[in-house]
Design a protein around this motif. Structure first.
Motif, PDB file in Angstrom:
ATOM      1  N   LYS A  48       0.861  -1.184   0.000  1.00  0.00           N
ATOM      2  CA  LYS A  48       0.000   0.000   0.000  1.00  0.00           C
ATOM      3  C   LYS A  48       0.895   1.232   0.000  1.00  0.00           C
ATOM      4  O   LYS A  48       1.718   1.409   0.896  1.00  0.00           O
ATOM      5  CB  LYS A  48      -0.909  -0.013   1.225  1.00  0.00           C
ATOM      6  CG  LYS A  48      -1.962  -1.104   1.153  1.00  0.00           C
ATOM      7  CD  LYS A  48      -2.768  -1.248   2.427  1.00  0.00           C
ATOM      8  CE  LYS A  48      -3.298   0.029   2.979  1.00  0.00           C
ATOM      9  NZ  LYS A  48      -4.091  -0.166   4.207  1.00  0.00           N
ATOM     10  N   SER A  50       1.334   5.532  -0.697  1.00  0.00           N
ATOM     11  CA  SER A  50       0.779   6.867  -0.858  1.00  0.00           C
ATOM     12  C   SER A  50       1.673   7.650  -1.806  1.00  0.00           C
ATOM     13  O   SER A  50       2.852   7.875  -1.508  1.00  0.00           O
ATOM     14  CB  SER A  50       0.702   7.599   0.479  1.00  0.00           C
ATOM     15  OG  SER A  50       0.363   8.956   0.259  1.00  0.00           O
ATOM     16  N   LEU A  78      -0.974  -1.138  -4.510  1.00  0.00           N
ATOM     17  CA  LEU A  78      -2.159  -0.307  -4.303  1.00  0.00           C
ATOM     18  C   LEU A  78      -1.757   1.150  -4.131  1.00  0.00           C
ATOM     19  O   LEU A  78      -1.024   1.494  -3.196  1.00  0.00           O
ATOM     20  CB  LEU A  78      -2.929  -0.759  -3.061  1.00  0.00           C
ATOM     21  CG  LEU A  78      -4.116   0.123  -2.676  1.00  0.00           C
ATOM     22  CD1 LEU A  78      -5.213   0.079  -3.733  1.00  0.00           C
ATOM     23  CD2 LEU A  78      -4.671  -0.270  -1.323  1.00  0.00           C
ATOM     24  N   LEU A  80      -3.061   4.021  -2.716  1.00  0.00           N
ATOM     25  CA  LEU A  80      -4.194   4.215  -1.813  1.00  0.00           C
ATOM     26  C   LEU A  80      -4.823   5.591  -1.927  1.00  0.00           C
ATOM     27  O   LEU A  80      -5.955   5.777  -1.475  1.00  0.00           O
ATOM     28  CB  LEU A  80      -3.811   3.891  -0.371  1.00  0.00           C
ATOM     29  CG  LEU A  80      -2.777   4.748   0.304  1.00  0.00           C
ATOM     30  CD1 LEU A  80      -3.404   5.917   1.011  1.00  0.00           C
ATOM     31  CD2 LEU A  80      -2.036   3.894   1.303  1.00  0.00           C
ATOM     32  N   ARG A  84      -8.824   4.555  -2.272  1.00  0.00           N
ATOM     33  CA  ARG A  84      -8.987   4.539  -0.815  1.00  0.00           C
ATOM     34  C   ARG A  84     -10.019   3.492  -0.387  1.00  0.00           C
ATOM     35  O   ARG A  84      -9.888   2.878   0.662  1.00  0.00           O
ATOM     36  CB  ARG A  84      -9.393   5.936  -0.323  1.00  0.00           C
ATOM     37  CG  ARG A  84      -9.493   6.067   1.175  1.00  0.00           C
ATOM     38  CD  ARG A  84      -8.170   5.730   1.819  1.00  0.00           C
ATOM     39  NE  ARG A  84      -8.320   5.699   3.255  1.00  0.00           N
ATOM     40  CZ  ARG A  84      -7.423   6.092   4.098  1.00  0.00           C
ATOM     41  NH1 ARG A  84      -6.274   6.550   3.673  1.00  0.00           N
ATOM     42  NH2 ARG A  84      -7.641   6.019   5.382  1.00  0.00           N
ATOM     43  N   SER A  87      -8.243   0.265  -0.049  1.00  0.00           N
ATOM     44  CA  SER A  87      -7.412   0.302   1.157  1.00  0.00           C
ATOM     45  C   SER A  87      -8.246   0.071   2.411  1.00  0.00           C
ATOM     46  O   SER A  87      -7.864  -0.704   3.295  1.00  0.00           O
ATOM     47  CB  SER A  87      -6.686   1.648   1.250  1.00  0.00           C
ATOM     48  OG  SER A  87      -5.881   1.691   2.393  1.00  0.00           O
ATOM     49  N   ASN A  88      -9.384   0.725   2.484  1.00  0.00           N
ATOM     50  CA  ASN A  88     -10.274   0.546   3.640  1.00  0.00           C
ATOM     51  C   ASN A  88     -10.776  -0.889   3.746  1.00  0.00           C
ATOM     52  O   ASN A  88     -10.850  -1.455   4.843  1.00  0.00           O
ATOM     53  CB  ASN A  88     -11.462   1.508   3.554  1.00  0.00           C
ATOM     54  CG  ASN A  88     -11.059   2.943   3.776  1.00  0.00           C
ATOM     55  OD1 ASN A  88     -10.011   3.246   4.326  1.00  0.00           O
ATOM     56  ND2 ASN A  88     -11.893   3.857   3.307  1.00  0.00           N
ATOM     57  N   ILE A  90      -9.260  -3.565   2.612  1.00  0.00           N
ATOM     58  CA  ILE A  90      -8.132  -4.417   3.025  1.00  0.00           C
ATOM     59  C   ILE A  90      -8.032  -4.429   4.549  1.00  0.00           C
ATOM     60  O   ILE A  90      -7.888  -5.489   5.159  1.00  0.00           O
ATOM     61  CB  ILE A  90      -6.811  -3.931   2.388  1.00  0.00           C
ATOM     62  CG1 ILE A  90      -6.796  -4.259   0.899  1.00  0.00           C
ATOM     63  CG2 ILE A  90      -5.601  -4.557   3.096  1.00  0.00           C
ATOM     64  CD1 ILE A  90      -5.650  -3.600   0.139  1.00  0.00           C
ATOM     65  N   HIS A  98      -4.839   0.206   9.190  1.00  0.00           N
ATOM     66  CA  HIS A  98      -4.402   0.941   8.005  1.00  0.00           C
ATOM     67  C   HIS A  98      -3.151   1.761   8.315  1.00  0.00           C
ATOM     68  O   HIS A  98      -3.120   2.521   9.270  1.00  0.00           O
ATOM     69  CB  HIS A  98      -5.498   1.887   7.509  1.00  0.00           C
ATOM     70  CG  HIS A  98      -4.973   2.907   6.550  1.00  0.00           C
ATOM     71  ND1 HIS A  98      -4.686   2.606   5.233  1.00  0.00           N
ATOM     72  CD2 HIS A  98      -4.636   4.199   6.721  1.00  0.00           C
ATOM     73  CE1 HIS A  98      -4.217   3.693   4.641  1.00  0.00           C
ATOM     74  NE2 HIS A  98      -4.180   4.665   5.530  1.00  0.00           N
ATOM     75  N   SER A 100       0.435   3.603   5.988  1.00  0.00           N
ATOM     76  CA  SER A 100       1.011   3.891   4.687  1.00  0.00           C
ATOM     77  C   SER A 100       2.406   4.474   4.891  1.00  0.00           C
ATOM     78  O   SER A 100       2.550   5.434   5.647  1.00  0.00           O
ATOM     79  CB  SER A 100       0.133   4.887   3.952  1.00  0.00           C
ATOM     80  OG  SER A 100       0.789   5.356   2.802  1.00  0.00           O
ATOM     81  N   GLN A 102       2.632   0.402   3.638  1.00  0.00           N
ATOM     82  CA  GLN A 102       2.346  -0.837   4.361  1.00  0.00           C
ATOM     83  C   GLN A 102       2.551  -2.032   3.438  1.00  0.00           C
ATOM     84  O   GLN A 102       2.198  -1.986   2.264  1.00  0.00           O
ATOM     85  CB  GLN A 102       0.907  -0.823   4.867  1.00  0.00           C
ATOM     86  CG  GLN A 102       0.534  -1.990   5.744  1.00  0.00           C
ATOM     87  CD  GLN A 102      -0.858  -1.824   6.342  1.00  0.00           C
ATOM     88  OE1 GLN A 102      -1.735  -1.176   5.752  1.00  0.00           O
ATOM     89  NE2 GLN A 102      -1.059  -2.398   7.509  1.00  0.00           N
ATOM     90  N   SER A 116       5.002  -1.670   8.370  1.00  0.00           N
ATOM     91  CA  SER A 116       4.908  -0.369   7.724  1.00  0.00           C
ATOM     92  C   SER A 116       6.209   0.410   7.911  1.00  0.00           C
ATOM     93  O   SER A 116       7.084   0.028   8.695  1.00  0.00           O
ATOM     94  CB  SER A 116       3.733   0.433   8.284  1.00  0.00           C
ATOM     95  OG  SER A 116       3.976   0.773   9.628  1.00  0.00           O
TER      96      SER A 116
END
Length: 129
Positions: A48, A50, A78, A80, A84, A87-88, A90, A98, A100, A102, A116
């Protein structure tokens, strides 16, 4: 500006396109069903990321330099910021908090390892597979 880009990285969101790693883009919720199914026969890694975060970009680049598990696992990427909702889901489906950036390892339909930030390490991942 290219000097700074080479030193600190570019802020564009094409990180996954430049990789030598064979990322599978994770872009929709239906793929999570596939991930759970596939993970019964082959481990799955989800990264994941960003695209707005320099720490996430550094973790991604470091992971990609270390990674050599192409035949062992399927690796999903992903973005994210763009996805999003995925991501949520997951976090909910695999019962992980959650974060990031990750890295999540899925086996037999469950998250068995997640880390992470600076804890993302391809060598550590190998020991969990």
């Amino acid at each position: 500006m290219s000097f700074f880009n080479s030193m600190f990285g570019n802020s564009d969101n094409s990180d996954s396109k430049k990789s030598n790693l064979n990322w599978i883009p994770l872009t929709n919720l239906a793929q999570l069903d596939d991930i759970q199914t596939i993970s019964n026969v082959k481990p799955i890694v989800i990264f994941k990321h960003s695209t707005r975060c320099s720490i996430s970009r550094m973790a991604l680049k470091q992971f990609e330099r270390q990674y050599d598990l192409d035949e062992t696992v399927d690796a999903f990427f992903l973005d994210l910021i763009e996805h999003r909702d995925v991501s949520n889901e997951i976090a909910k489906r695999f019962n992980v908090y959650h974060e990031s950036p990750q890295l999540i390892l899925i086996k037999n339909g469950k998250a068995v390892y997640d880390v992470s930030h600076s804890d993302i390490d391809a060598e550590a991942l190998k020991s969990k597979i």
